[in-house]
Design a protein around this motif. Structure first.
Motif, PDB file in Angstrom:
ATOM      1  N   ALA A 175       1.707  -0.983 -11.708  1.00 59.44           N
ATOM      2  CA  ALA A 175       2.967  -0.450 -11.174  1.00 59.44           C
ATOM      3  C   ALA A 175       2.868   1.058 -10.943  1.00 59.44           C
ATOM      4  O   ALA A 175       3.380   1.571  -9.937  1.00 59.44           O
ATOM      5  N   ILE A 176       2.220   1.769 -11.846  1.00 55.19           N
ATOM      6  CA  ILE A 176       2.032   3.215 -11.657  1.00 55.19           C
ATOM      7  C   ILE A 176       1.247   3.462 -10.379  1.00 55.19           C
ATOM      8  O   ILE A 176       1.591   4.341  -9.580  1.00 55.19           O
ATOM      9  N   SER A 177       0.203   2.687 -10.151  1.00 54.83           N
ATOM     10  CA  SER A 177      -0.613   2.818  -8.946  1.00 54.83           C
ATOM     11  C   SER A 177       0.229   2.608  -7.681  1.00 54.83           C
ATOM     12  O   SER A 177       0.082   3.345  -6.696  1.00 54.83           O
ATOM     13  N   GLY A 205       4.371  -9.279  -9.107  1.00 56.23           N
ATOM     14  CA  GLY A 205       5.775  -9.199  -8.724  1.00 56.23           C
ATOM     15  C   GLY A 205       6.751  -9.249  -9.882  1.00 56.23           C
ATOM     16  O   GLY A 205       7.935  -9.507  -9.695  1.00 56.23           O
ATOM     17  N   ASN A 206       6.261  -8.961 -11.096  1.00 56.76           N
ATOM     18  CA  ASN A 206       7.112  -9.006 -12.289  1.00 56.76           C
ATOM     19  C   ASN A 206       7.528  -7.605 -12.726  1.00 56.76           C
ATOM     20  O   ASN A 206       6.768  -6.645 -12.574  1.00 56.76           O
ATOM     21  N   LYS A 207       8.743  -7.523 -13.288  1.00 56.74           N
ATOM     22  CA  LYS A 207       9.181  -6.272 -13.911  1.00 56.74           C
ATOM     23  C   LYS A 207       8.289  -5.993 -15.108  1.00 56.74           C
ATOM     24  O   LYS A 207       7.705  -6.905 -15.700  1.00 56.74           O
ATOM     25  N   LEU A 208       8.211  -4.733 -15.482  1.00 54.22           N
ATOM     26  CA  LEU A 208       7.386  -4.356 -16.629  1.00 54.22           C
ATOM     27  C   LEU A 208       8.102  -4.625 -17.943  1.00 54.22           C
ATOM     28  O   LEU A 208       9.323  -4.491 -18.032  1.00 54.22           O
ATOM     29  N   VAL A 209       7.335  -4.960 -18.946  1.00 53.66           N
ATOM     30  CA  VAL A 209       7.840  -5.034 -20.314  1.00 53.66           C
ATOM     31  C   VAL A 209       7.856  -3.600 -20.819  1.00 53.66           C
ATOM     32  O   VAL A 209       6.852  -2.886 -20.730  1.00 53.66           O
ATOM     33  N   LYS A 234      13.196   1.799 -10.471  1.00 56.11           N
ATOM     34  CA  LYS A 234      12.797   2.009  -9.075  1.00 56.11           C
ATOM     35  C   LYS A 234      12.482   0.692  -8.381  1.00 56.11           C
ATOM     36  O   LYS A 234      12.298   0.656  -7.174  1.00 56.11           O
ATOM     37  N   GLY A 235      12.401  -0.398  -9.144  1.00 53.59           N
ATOM     38  CA  GLY A 235      12.093  -1.702  -8.555  1.00 53.59           C
ATOM     39  C   GLY A 235      10.612  -1.905  -8.276  1.00 53.59           C
ATOM     40  O   GLY A 235      10.232  -2.773  -7.499  1.00 53.59           O
ATOM     41  N   ILE A 236       9.777  -1.089  -8.917  1.00 55.83           N
ATOM     42  CA  ILE A 236       8.331  -1.201  -8.711  1.00 55.83           C
ATOM     43  C   ILE A 236       7.776  -2.170  -9.749  1.00 55.83           C
ATOM     44  O   ILE A 236       7.941  -1.966 -10.953  1.00 55.83           O
ATOM     45  N   LYS A 237       7.134  -3.211  -9.263  1.00 55.15           N
ATOM     46  CA  LYS A 237       6.674  -4.300 -10.128  1.00 55.15           C
ATOM     47  C   LYS A 237       5.152  -4.317 -10.224  1.00 55.15           C
ATOM     48  O   LYS A 237       4.468  -3.612  -9.492  1.00 55.15           O
TER      49      LYS A 237
END
Length: 128
Positions: free
Chosen positions: A75-77, A54-58, A47-50
């Motif tokens: 990111a969930i928030s 501003g980092n992608k999730l591991v 979804k592009g939610i970081k």
């Protein structure tokens, strides 16, 4: 057959290697939620939610809390805010229920990608 003779101190050293490895958690089990947590992390990445930096999730299956500074919870928030759910950083019933049909399809793909063989089979058969 070869036989080796070792003294008691060498035997103790060898046996302590296993004990040391388990204490340092070189050997560990996956938690039952690891597959769904990896699917959530995969979904948020797609979804592009970081995270707040501003980092992608591991995608590691570990989701903490906002209080402990968890990148996944951050990111969930953000996703919860996007879908109109209380942004507490915990993926639960309210968050899953607020997903659009398109988001549900993305999540299905992520469950298949990050899940075990059973999850992949269900997805293949269209039973997920």
């Amino acid at each position: 057959m070869r036989q080796f003779r070792i003294d008691d101190s060498e035997r103790d050293r060898i046996l302590n290697l296993h004990e040391s490895a388990t204490k340092r958690q070189y050997l560990s089990e996956q938690t039952p939620n690891a597959n769904i947590n990896r699917a959530i992390q995969c979904f948020l990445n797609k979804k592009g939610i970081k995270d707040d930096e501003g980092n992608k999730l591991v995608v590691d299956g570990l989701i903490g809390t906002l209080e402990d500074g968890s990148k996944s919870a951050q990111a969930i928030s953000k996703y919860q805010t996007e879908v109109g759910v209380n942004p507490d950083g915990v993926w639960g019933f309210d968050t899953a229920s607020a997903m659009t049909d398109k988001d549900k399809e993305i999540m299905k793909d992520c469950k298949s990608e990050e899940g075990d063989l059973f999850d992949k089979a269900l997805h293949f058969l269209g039973l997920d």
